[in-house]
Design an enzyme around this catalytic site. Structure first.
Site, short mmCIF file in Angstrom:
data_model
loop_
_atom_site.label_atom_id
_atom_site.label_comp_id
_atom_site.label_asym_id
_atom_site.label_seq_id
_atom_site.Cartn_x
_atom_site.Cartn_y
_atom_site.Cartn_z
N LYS A 25 0.84 -1.20 0.00
CA LYS A 25 0.00 0.00 0.00
C LYS A 25 0.88 1.26 0.00
CE LYS A 25 -0.49 0.14 5.01
NZ LYS A 25 -1.40 0.29 6.12
N ARG A 117 -9.99 -1.63 13.76
CA ARG A 117 -10.24 -0.62 12.72
C ARG A 117 -11.39 -1.06 11.83
NH1 ARG A 117 -4.96 0.85 9.46
NH2 ARG A 117 -5.22 -1.23 8.62
N TYR A 250 16.00 30.46 9.87
CA TYR A 250 14.81 31.20 10.26
C TYR A 250 14.82 31.46 11.76
CZ TYR A 250 13.03 30.27 5.63
OH TYR A 250 12.89 30.23 4.27
N MET A 296 12.80 24.24 4.58
CA MET A 296 11.97 23.54 3.60
C MET A 296 12.82 22.86 2.51
SD MET A 296 8.71 24.95 1.60
CE MET A 296 7.85 24.01 0.39
C1 LIG Z 1 -3.53 -4.50 7.64
C2 LIG Z 1 -2.04 -4.46 7.61
N1 LIG Z 1 -1.36 -5.60 7.53
C3 LIG Z 1 -0.01 -5.63 7.50
C4 LIG Z 1 0.73 -4.45 7.55
C5 LIG Z 1 2.22 -4.53 7.52
O1 LIG Z 1 2.77 -4.06 8.72
P1 LIG Z 1 4.34 -3.91 8.87
O2 LIG Z 1 4.77 -2.85 7.95
O3 LIG Z 1 4.52 -3.52 10.30
O4 LIG Z 1 4.94 -5.23 8.55
C6 LIG Z 1 0.05 -3.23 7.62
C7 LIG Z 1 0.80 -1.98 7.68
O5 LIG Z 1 0.37 -0.94 8.04
C8 LIG Z 1 -1.38 -3.23 7.66
O6 LIG Z 1 -2.09 -2.10 7.73
#
Ligand SMILES: Cc1ncc(COP(=O)(O)O)c(C=O)c1O
Length: 357
Positions: A25, A117, A250, A296
């Site tokens: 992701k 969640r 700054y 920045m």
């Molecule tokens: C649902 C879910 N599974 C697995 C992972 C992987 O976690 P990690 O990066 O700690 O291995 C994430 C990461 O945010 C997640 O949201």
């Protein structure tokens, strides 16, 4: 700069030869979705998870045979069907509302646990789904291909809740198994949970993110299992001498207190360097130098006569691991990776065997 050959080696090493669903992701933790999926395939990983339909569609282009799991509840059933995606089944309400659309699709039942969640929070609702499916004619059944959860406390070594959520999950799983339903995919563990416990019995896959990308989920783990393939460096745009009384930055945020040489470096928080990172050092020609101010687009580093304008300033690399700074309080590993701004930083891939074939 990303060393692709090292990226592939790290993916193999950090998953310890187990079956893995790679979490890709957020543009594969900002390493780049296409780059990462192709490298993971090379490392022997054939299952992927993301939260986004757009990313899932991109993965399908690169990996026509992969199992692609959408972790967010989805309502675009047409795309799911057309691309043979696996999707999460987050609640009874969702199931009854979309039962018709779900026919023929592969779903993974989601257990909420303490992370909470999304997902079911009791065994009886999960069993209800399995039983309800069993009595439907085959052509309108969905395929309950998997069951999963996500731990909210596996990374928190000083908290007790991980033991609680782990027990909740394992108890839930053994109750569900009494229905006689078999799952092709049982996955719960992120990088920290795997490092703590190894792959749980009866689980088919790990679901790893950060470890695959070369950061240790916690600092006591051996670096050799999680080699970092990424180096982040920037050029010096100017060397300057400051008198003890002069201030710089700054609000005059930096005053050397003695006559000092500084390098003005072409990188800043606009490129995604976390502000807290500037409380520590960077590296030039293998030697550490203190960062004194972060703006920045620029960073001020106190240097000595050994540094010249042509030198590169390293912020992260194999000797400056992201996870070491995480351990010092510079955000989380994924927070620093996710913040890097590749609209302003240039991503260079090295050691890409495909280029030389
Ligand atoms: C649902 C879910 N599974 C697995 C992972 C992987 O976690 P990690 O990066 O700690 O291995 C994430 C990461 O945010 C997640 O949201």
């Amino acid at each position: 700069m990303i060393d692709r050959a090292q990226f592939v080696r790290t993916a193999k090493m950090s998953s310890g030869g187990k079956n893995v669903i790679a979490v890709v992701k957020n543009n594969a933790y900002n390493y780049g979705l296409e780059f990462s999926v192709s490298a993971f395939l090379e490392a022997g990983i054939h299952s992927f998870a993301t939260t986004s339909m757009d990313e899932a569609l991109t993965i399908r282009q690169i990996a026509p045979d992969a199992m692609i799991f959408l972790m967010n509840p989805t309502y675009d059933f047409e795309s799911v069907r057309a691309n043979d995606f696996h999707i999460t089944l987050p609640s009874l309400e969702y199931y009854y509302k979309y039962k018709d659309e779900l026919a023929g699709l592969s779903v993974h039942l989601e257990f909420a646990g303490l992370f909470n969640r999304s997902g079911f929070d009791n065994v009886s609702d999960l069993v209800e789904i399995i039983n309800d499916m069993d009595v439907l004619p085959t052509h309108v059944q969905m395929d309950i291909a998997g069951i999963w959860t996500h731990f909210g406390y596996a990374d928190e070594l000083d908290m007790q809740e991980y033991e609680v959520e782990r027990k909740m999950w394992l108890d839930t799983l053994s109750s569900i198994k009494k229905t006689g339903h078999t799952f092709k995919y049982i996955h719960a563990q992120n990088s920290a949970s795997f490092a703590r416990d190894g792959l749980f019995d009866d689980h088919t896959h790990l679901r790893l993110g950060i470890a695959l990308y070369g950061s240790r989920p916690y600092a006591t783990l051996p670096v050799s299992d999680y080699e970092q393939s990424m180096t982040l460096k920037a050029p010096i745009v100017q060397l300057r001498h400051l008198r003890a009384s002069q201030k710089c930055g700054y609000g005059g945020s930096y005053q050397p207190g003695k006559d000092a040489s500084v390098a003005v470096v072409d990188i800043g928080y606009g490129d995604g360097i976390l502000r807290k990172r500037a409380e520590f050092h960077c590296m030039i020609n293998g030697k550490c130098y203190p960062i004194k101010a972060l703006m920045m687009s620029h960073m001020i580093v106190e240097v000595d006569e050994e540094v010249s304008l042509e030198d590169e300033v390293i912020l992260y690399g194999s000797d400056l691991r992201i996870d070491e700074f995480t351990n010092l309080g510079v955000g989380a590993n994924s927070e620093q990776l996710g913040a890097l701004n590749y609209n302003s930083l240039k991503k260079v891939i090295i050691n890409d065997a495909r280029v030389y074939q």
